[in-house]
Design a protein around this motif. Structure first.
Motif, short mmCIF file in Angstrom:
data_model
loop_
_atom_site.label_atom_id
_atom_site.label_comp_id
_atom_site.label_asym_id
_atom_site.label_seq_id
_atom_site.Cartn_x
_atom_site.Cartn_y
_atom_site.Cartn_z
N ILE A 91 32.04 34.57 49.53
CA ILE A 91 33.24 35.36 49.27
C ILE A 91 34.47 34.49 49.09
CG2 ILE A 91 33.91 35.79 51.67
CD1 ILE A 91 33.98 38.20 48.65
N THR A 92 34.54 33.38 49.80
CA THR A 92 35.71 32.52 49.66
C THR A 92 35.89 32.04 48.24
OG1 THR A 92 35.46 31.76 51.93
CG2 THR A 92 36.82 30.42 50.50
N HIS A 93 34.81 31.62 47.63
CA HIS A 93 34.93 31.09 46.28
C HIS A 93 35.20 32.17 45.24
CE1 HIS A 93 32.69 27.59 48.18
NE2 HIS A 93 33.89 27.17 47.89
N VAL A 94 34.53 33.29 45.40
CA VAL A 94 34.81 34.40 44.48
C VAL A 94 36.28 34.81 44.63
CG1 VAL A 94 34.32 36.81 43.96
CG2 VAL A 94 32.44 35.27 44.52
N MET A 95 36.70 34.91 45.88
CA MET A 95 38.08 35.33 46.16
C MET A 95 39.09 34.39 45.51
SD MET A 95 39.89 35.69 49.89
CE MET A 95 38.54 36.63 50.56
N GLU A 96 38.84 33.11 45.63
CA GLU A 96 39.80 32.17 45.06
C GLU A 96 39.86 32.28 43.54
OE1 GLU A 96 39.27 28.30 46.87
OE2 GLU A 96 40.06 29.08 48.76
N GLY A 97 38.73 32.58 42.94
CA GLY A 97 38.74 32.82 41.50
C GLY A 97 39.56 34.04 41.15
N VAL A 98 39.36 35.10 41.90
CA VAL A 98 40.11 36.33 41.65
C VAL A 98 41.61 36.09 41.86
CG1 VAL A 98 40.55 38.67 42.53
CG2 VAL A 98 38.20 37.85 42.30
N LEU A 99 41.95 35.47 42.96
CA LEU A 99 43.35 35.23 43.27
C LEU A 99 44.01 34.36 42.21
CD1 LEU A 99 43.08 34.57 47.10
CD2 LEU A 99 44.18 36.52 46.02
N SER A 100 43.32 33.32 41.84
CA SER A 100 43.88 32.40 40.86
C SER A 100 44.21 33.11 39.56
CB SER A 100 42.88 31.26 40.62
OG SER A 100 43.14 30.61 39.42
N TYR A 101 43.27 33.90 39.09
CA TYR A 101 43.51 34.59 37.82
C TYR A 101 44.64 35.61 37.95
CZ TYR A 101 42.60 36.67 33.32
OH TYR A 101 42.74 37.11 32.02
N CYS A 102 44.59 36.36 39.02
CA CYS A 102 45.59 37.42 39.20
C CYS A 102 46.99 36.85 39.38
CB CYS A 102 45.22 38.28 40.40
SG CYS A 102 43.81 39.35 40.06
N TYR A 103 47.08 35.78 40.09
CA TYR A 103 48.37 35.15 40.33
C TYR A 103 48.98 34.75 39.00
CZ TYR A 103 51.81 32.25 42.76
OH TYR A 103 52.97 31.71 43.25
N LYS A 104 48.13 34.19 38.15
CA LYS A 104 48.58 33.72 36.84
C LYS A 104 49.11 34.88 36.00
CE LYS A 104 45.50 30.67 35.87
NZ LYS A 104 44.23 30.20 35.28
N PHE A 105 48.50 36.04 36.16
CA PHE A 105 48.89 37.16 35.31
C PHE A 105 49.71 38.21 36.04
CE2 PHE A 105 45.60 35.05 33.02
CZ PHE A 105 46.03 35.13 31.71
N GLY A 106 50.29 37.80 37.14
CA GLY A 106 51.24 38.68 37.80
C GLY A 106 50.65 39.87 38.53
N TYR A 107 49.40 39.78 38.89
CA TYR A 107 48.81 40.86 39.67
C TYR A 107 48.74 40.48 41.14
CZ TYR A 107 47.37 43.97 35.90
OH TYR A 107 47.36 44.87 34.88
#
Lengths: 343, 343
Positions: free
Chosen positions: A80-96
């Motif tokens: 979950i940590t790695h999936v989460m970091e992928g999700v966070l990284s993308y969302c952060y970039k796109f303002g989510y």
DNA sequence: GTGAAAGCGCTAACAA
DNA sequence: TTGTTAGCGCTTTCAC
């Protein structure tokens, strides 16, 4: 320069750029129909004032807040940590914004909890990971709520736009061939938890590779575990105490493979000389046990990114341009060797 | 009953309870000066309508949004996952949102990134974990921004109300005594990353226990690693190839202890017969290697809860009533045994 | 003990 | 292409 004390607002930007706040809003949200010159002017003002839109005000005003949730119930922190970091990284970039929602509930209250959570948090979309992404009642509930969703590594049948998978089947096929090519014929398999649909794909890959090589999957060589180390130990004991024991064992995840290694150690079966072992997932632990485990590496970070990407595309009605097939890859370490005729 | 389509607002509740929205607001926020009877009335309406306050509207209207951030940069998924779940659990219960912010930045951009993040996200407080919580520049920056904070397991000197620690020192003292009581006299120690202050406390506990038993910590028996498995391997090789090698090794974390086990295996040194090994943290991996590792279990979930609890108390100017000393405990497994005179 | 009205900072709908 | 106005749902101020 104390940030907290000086919240610069859209009005400040508008004043400085000498336009209306609506125009600023247009620029922020890259809406069409703004003159190139105006855009420049506004951007300059934004830069100068170091302006950041207030996400709460945006969410309040918008019909669809830019917020998604990651809901999971994974016993495995690595996953979950790695999936989460992928999700966070993308969302952060796109303002989510992302709300992380671990579930610690039995199946009975899970549905109600999720409903309550969705309501409270007012998210616009949801990403789930196994085993939750395999839980039909939950997914149905999301559908009932009209909640856009992405299922990570789910075995359920949903539209391609609603899931992110990796090639479990192919990877299993490949790692099985890795063993077959090394001369192994009697290969044991420890299946994962039957309710984890994606883990079961791994058996399919194994099965077909064996079939292709004209090797039979004998009944006594197929065990079923629960993905846990403890369940793996039980299966491993049965497998390795067989009268005619396998020369290789493929466990559907690393925990169970580690259990095979441990049991082999206890029985003084040398790995890889007398027994080859392979796992699946490439958790860090695989490099810490002796011998280091041959396994399959899943691109979890990328899968998280892809899940966020797809979800946001669904929310914004744009088309997903990312990879559709996120490939896992074989990692050969020290737990596999050629089969020796005379053990 | 589609949740998305029927967002019941404070006005709906006010109408149904036949009071003003301000009164409803008072009840929601348990403000004083509301008649008992009115409270009941409002609560009934809230229940009936299944009302959930809109967090965005609250955050927008409030000077201090009920939102905190968890900022981390941990290489260890196990660590952060459990702390995170503690934080989330507590915050969820008390109506706070949590923004998860993993940092993947080198030290140079970390500070600027954090500033930007704080500004964008408009959080009211921050929780950090090691090694970030040991990073003075970052903590100074938070102070400059007047940002309330809780440091988890930090070695920095801050007020007790701003940190959550566990008894690393005592636990190390205890696990060292565990070895000493078993007759070990030459005990090697692998220190952790020098910049991880809390990990260094573990050496202090070891050192004092040795001193108390009149055992010397010889120079060649003390190695310094970087908390990683790889660094542990290097230290272990040196330690175990010593002419007069130690009969026991205490590694400051489990990864490095696992490396000792691996190196011992390679050198055909039997654990625990010829070598006792202890680690620290109780990661799941410790039970998957052979032999299972004696280690110290840290109450990470509880520490996360306590951090959130303290932070919220600071934000709301109430006094923290929770435990102040969250105790780690010794977990004895199979990697330690009595010292045998004749190896 | 309670309520009316003014905003928080932004977006949506509609004008111009 | 740009601006005006009216909310989003809540808290705050101040009046009653």
């Amino acid at each position: 320069m104390n940030i907290k004390k000086s919240p610069v607002t859209i009005q400040d930007v508008a004043n400085r750029a000498k336009v209306s706040i609506k125009t600023v809003s247009r620029v922020i949200n890259s809406e069409p129909n703004v003159a190139e010159k105006t855009i420049k002017k506004v951007e300059k003002a934004i830069d100068f004032l170091d302006y950041q839109p207030n996400a709460f005000a945006q969410s309040l005003a918008r019909s669809q807040p830019k917020i998604i949730a990651l809901i999971y119930n994974t016993p495995s922190p690595n996953y979950i940590t790695h999936v989460m970091e992928g999700v966070l990284s993308y969302c952060y970039k796109f303002g989510y914004e992302v709300i992380i929602h671990p579930c610690r509930f039995d199946d009975a209250s899970l549905i109600d909890d999720t409903k309550l959570f969705i309501k409270k948090s007012r998210v616009s979309g949801i990403i789930t990971t196994p085993p939750l992404s395999d839980f039909p009642e939950l997914i149905n509930q999301l559908d009932k709520l009209d909640m856009p969703k992405i299922l990570v590594s789910s075995g359920l049948v949903v539209d391609a736009s609603e899931k992110v998978n990796t090639n479990d089947y192919e990877a299993s096929f490949e790692i099985t061939n890795h063993l077959i090519r090394r001369g192994h014929k009697r290969i044991g398999f420890i299946k994962g938890n039957p309710s984890h649909l994606c883990v079961n794909q791994r058996f399919a890959g194994f099965f077909d590779a064996m079939k292709e090589a004209n090797l039979v999957c004998e009944g006594e060589l197929i065990e079923t575990g629960l993905n846990s180390f403890a369940s793996g130990e039980i299966c491993a004991k049965r497998l390795l105490n067989l009268k005619n024991r396998p020369s290789a064992v493929f466990a559907a995840n690393d925990e169970m493979a580690a259990a095979v290694v441990k049991v082999a150690n206890q029985l003084s079966i040398d790995i890889p000389q007398s027994l080859s072992v392979v796992g699946f997932d490439d958790t860090p632990m695989t490099q810490m046990i002796s011998p280091a485990l041959t396994t399959v590496h899943q691109p979890l970070f990328k899968m998280g990114e892809a899940a966020a990407n797809k979800l946001i595309c669904n929310l914004e009605n744009t088309s997903y341009e990312g990879e559709d097939d996120i490939k896992s890859r074989l990692v050969v370490r020290d737990s596999t060797a050629h089969f020796l005729k005379s053990i």
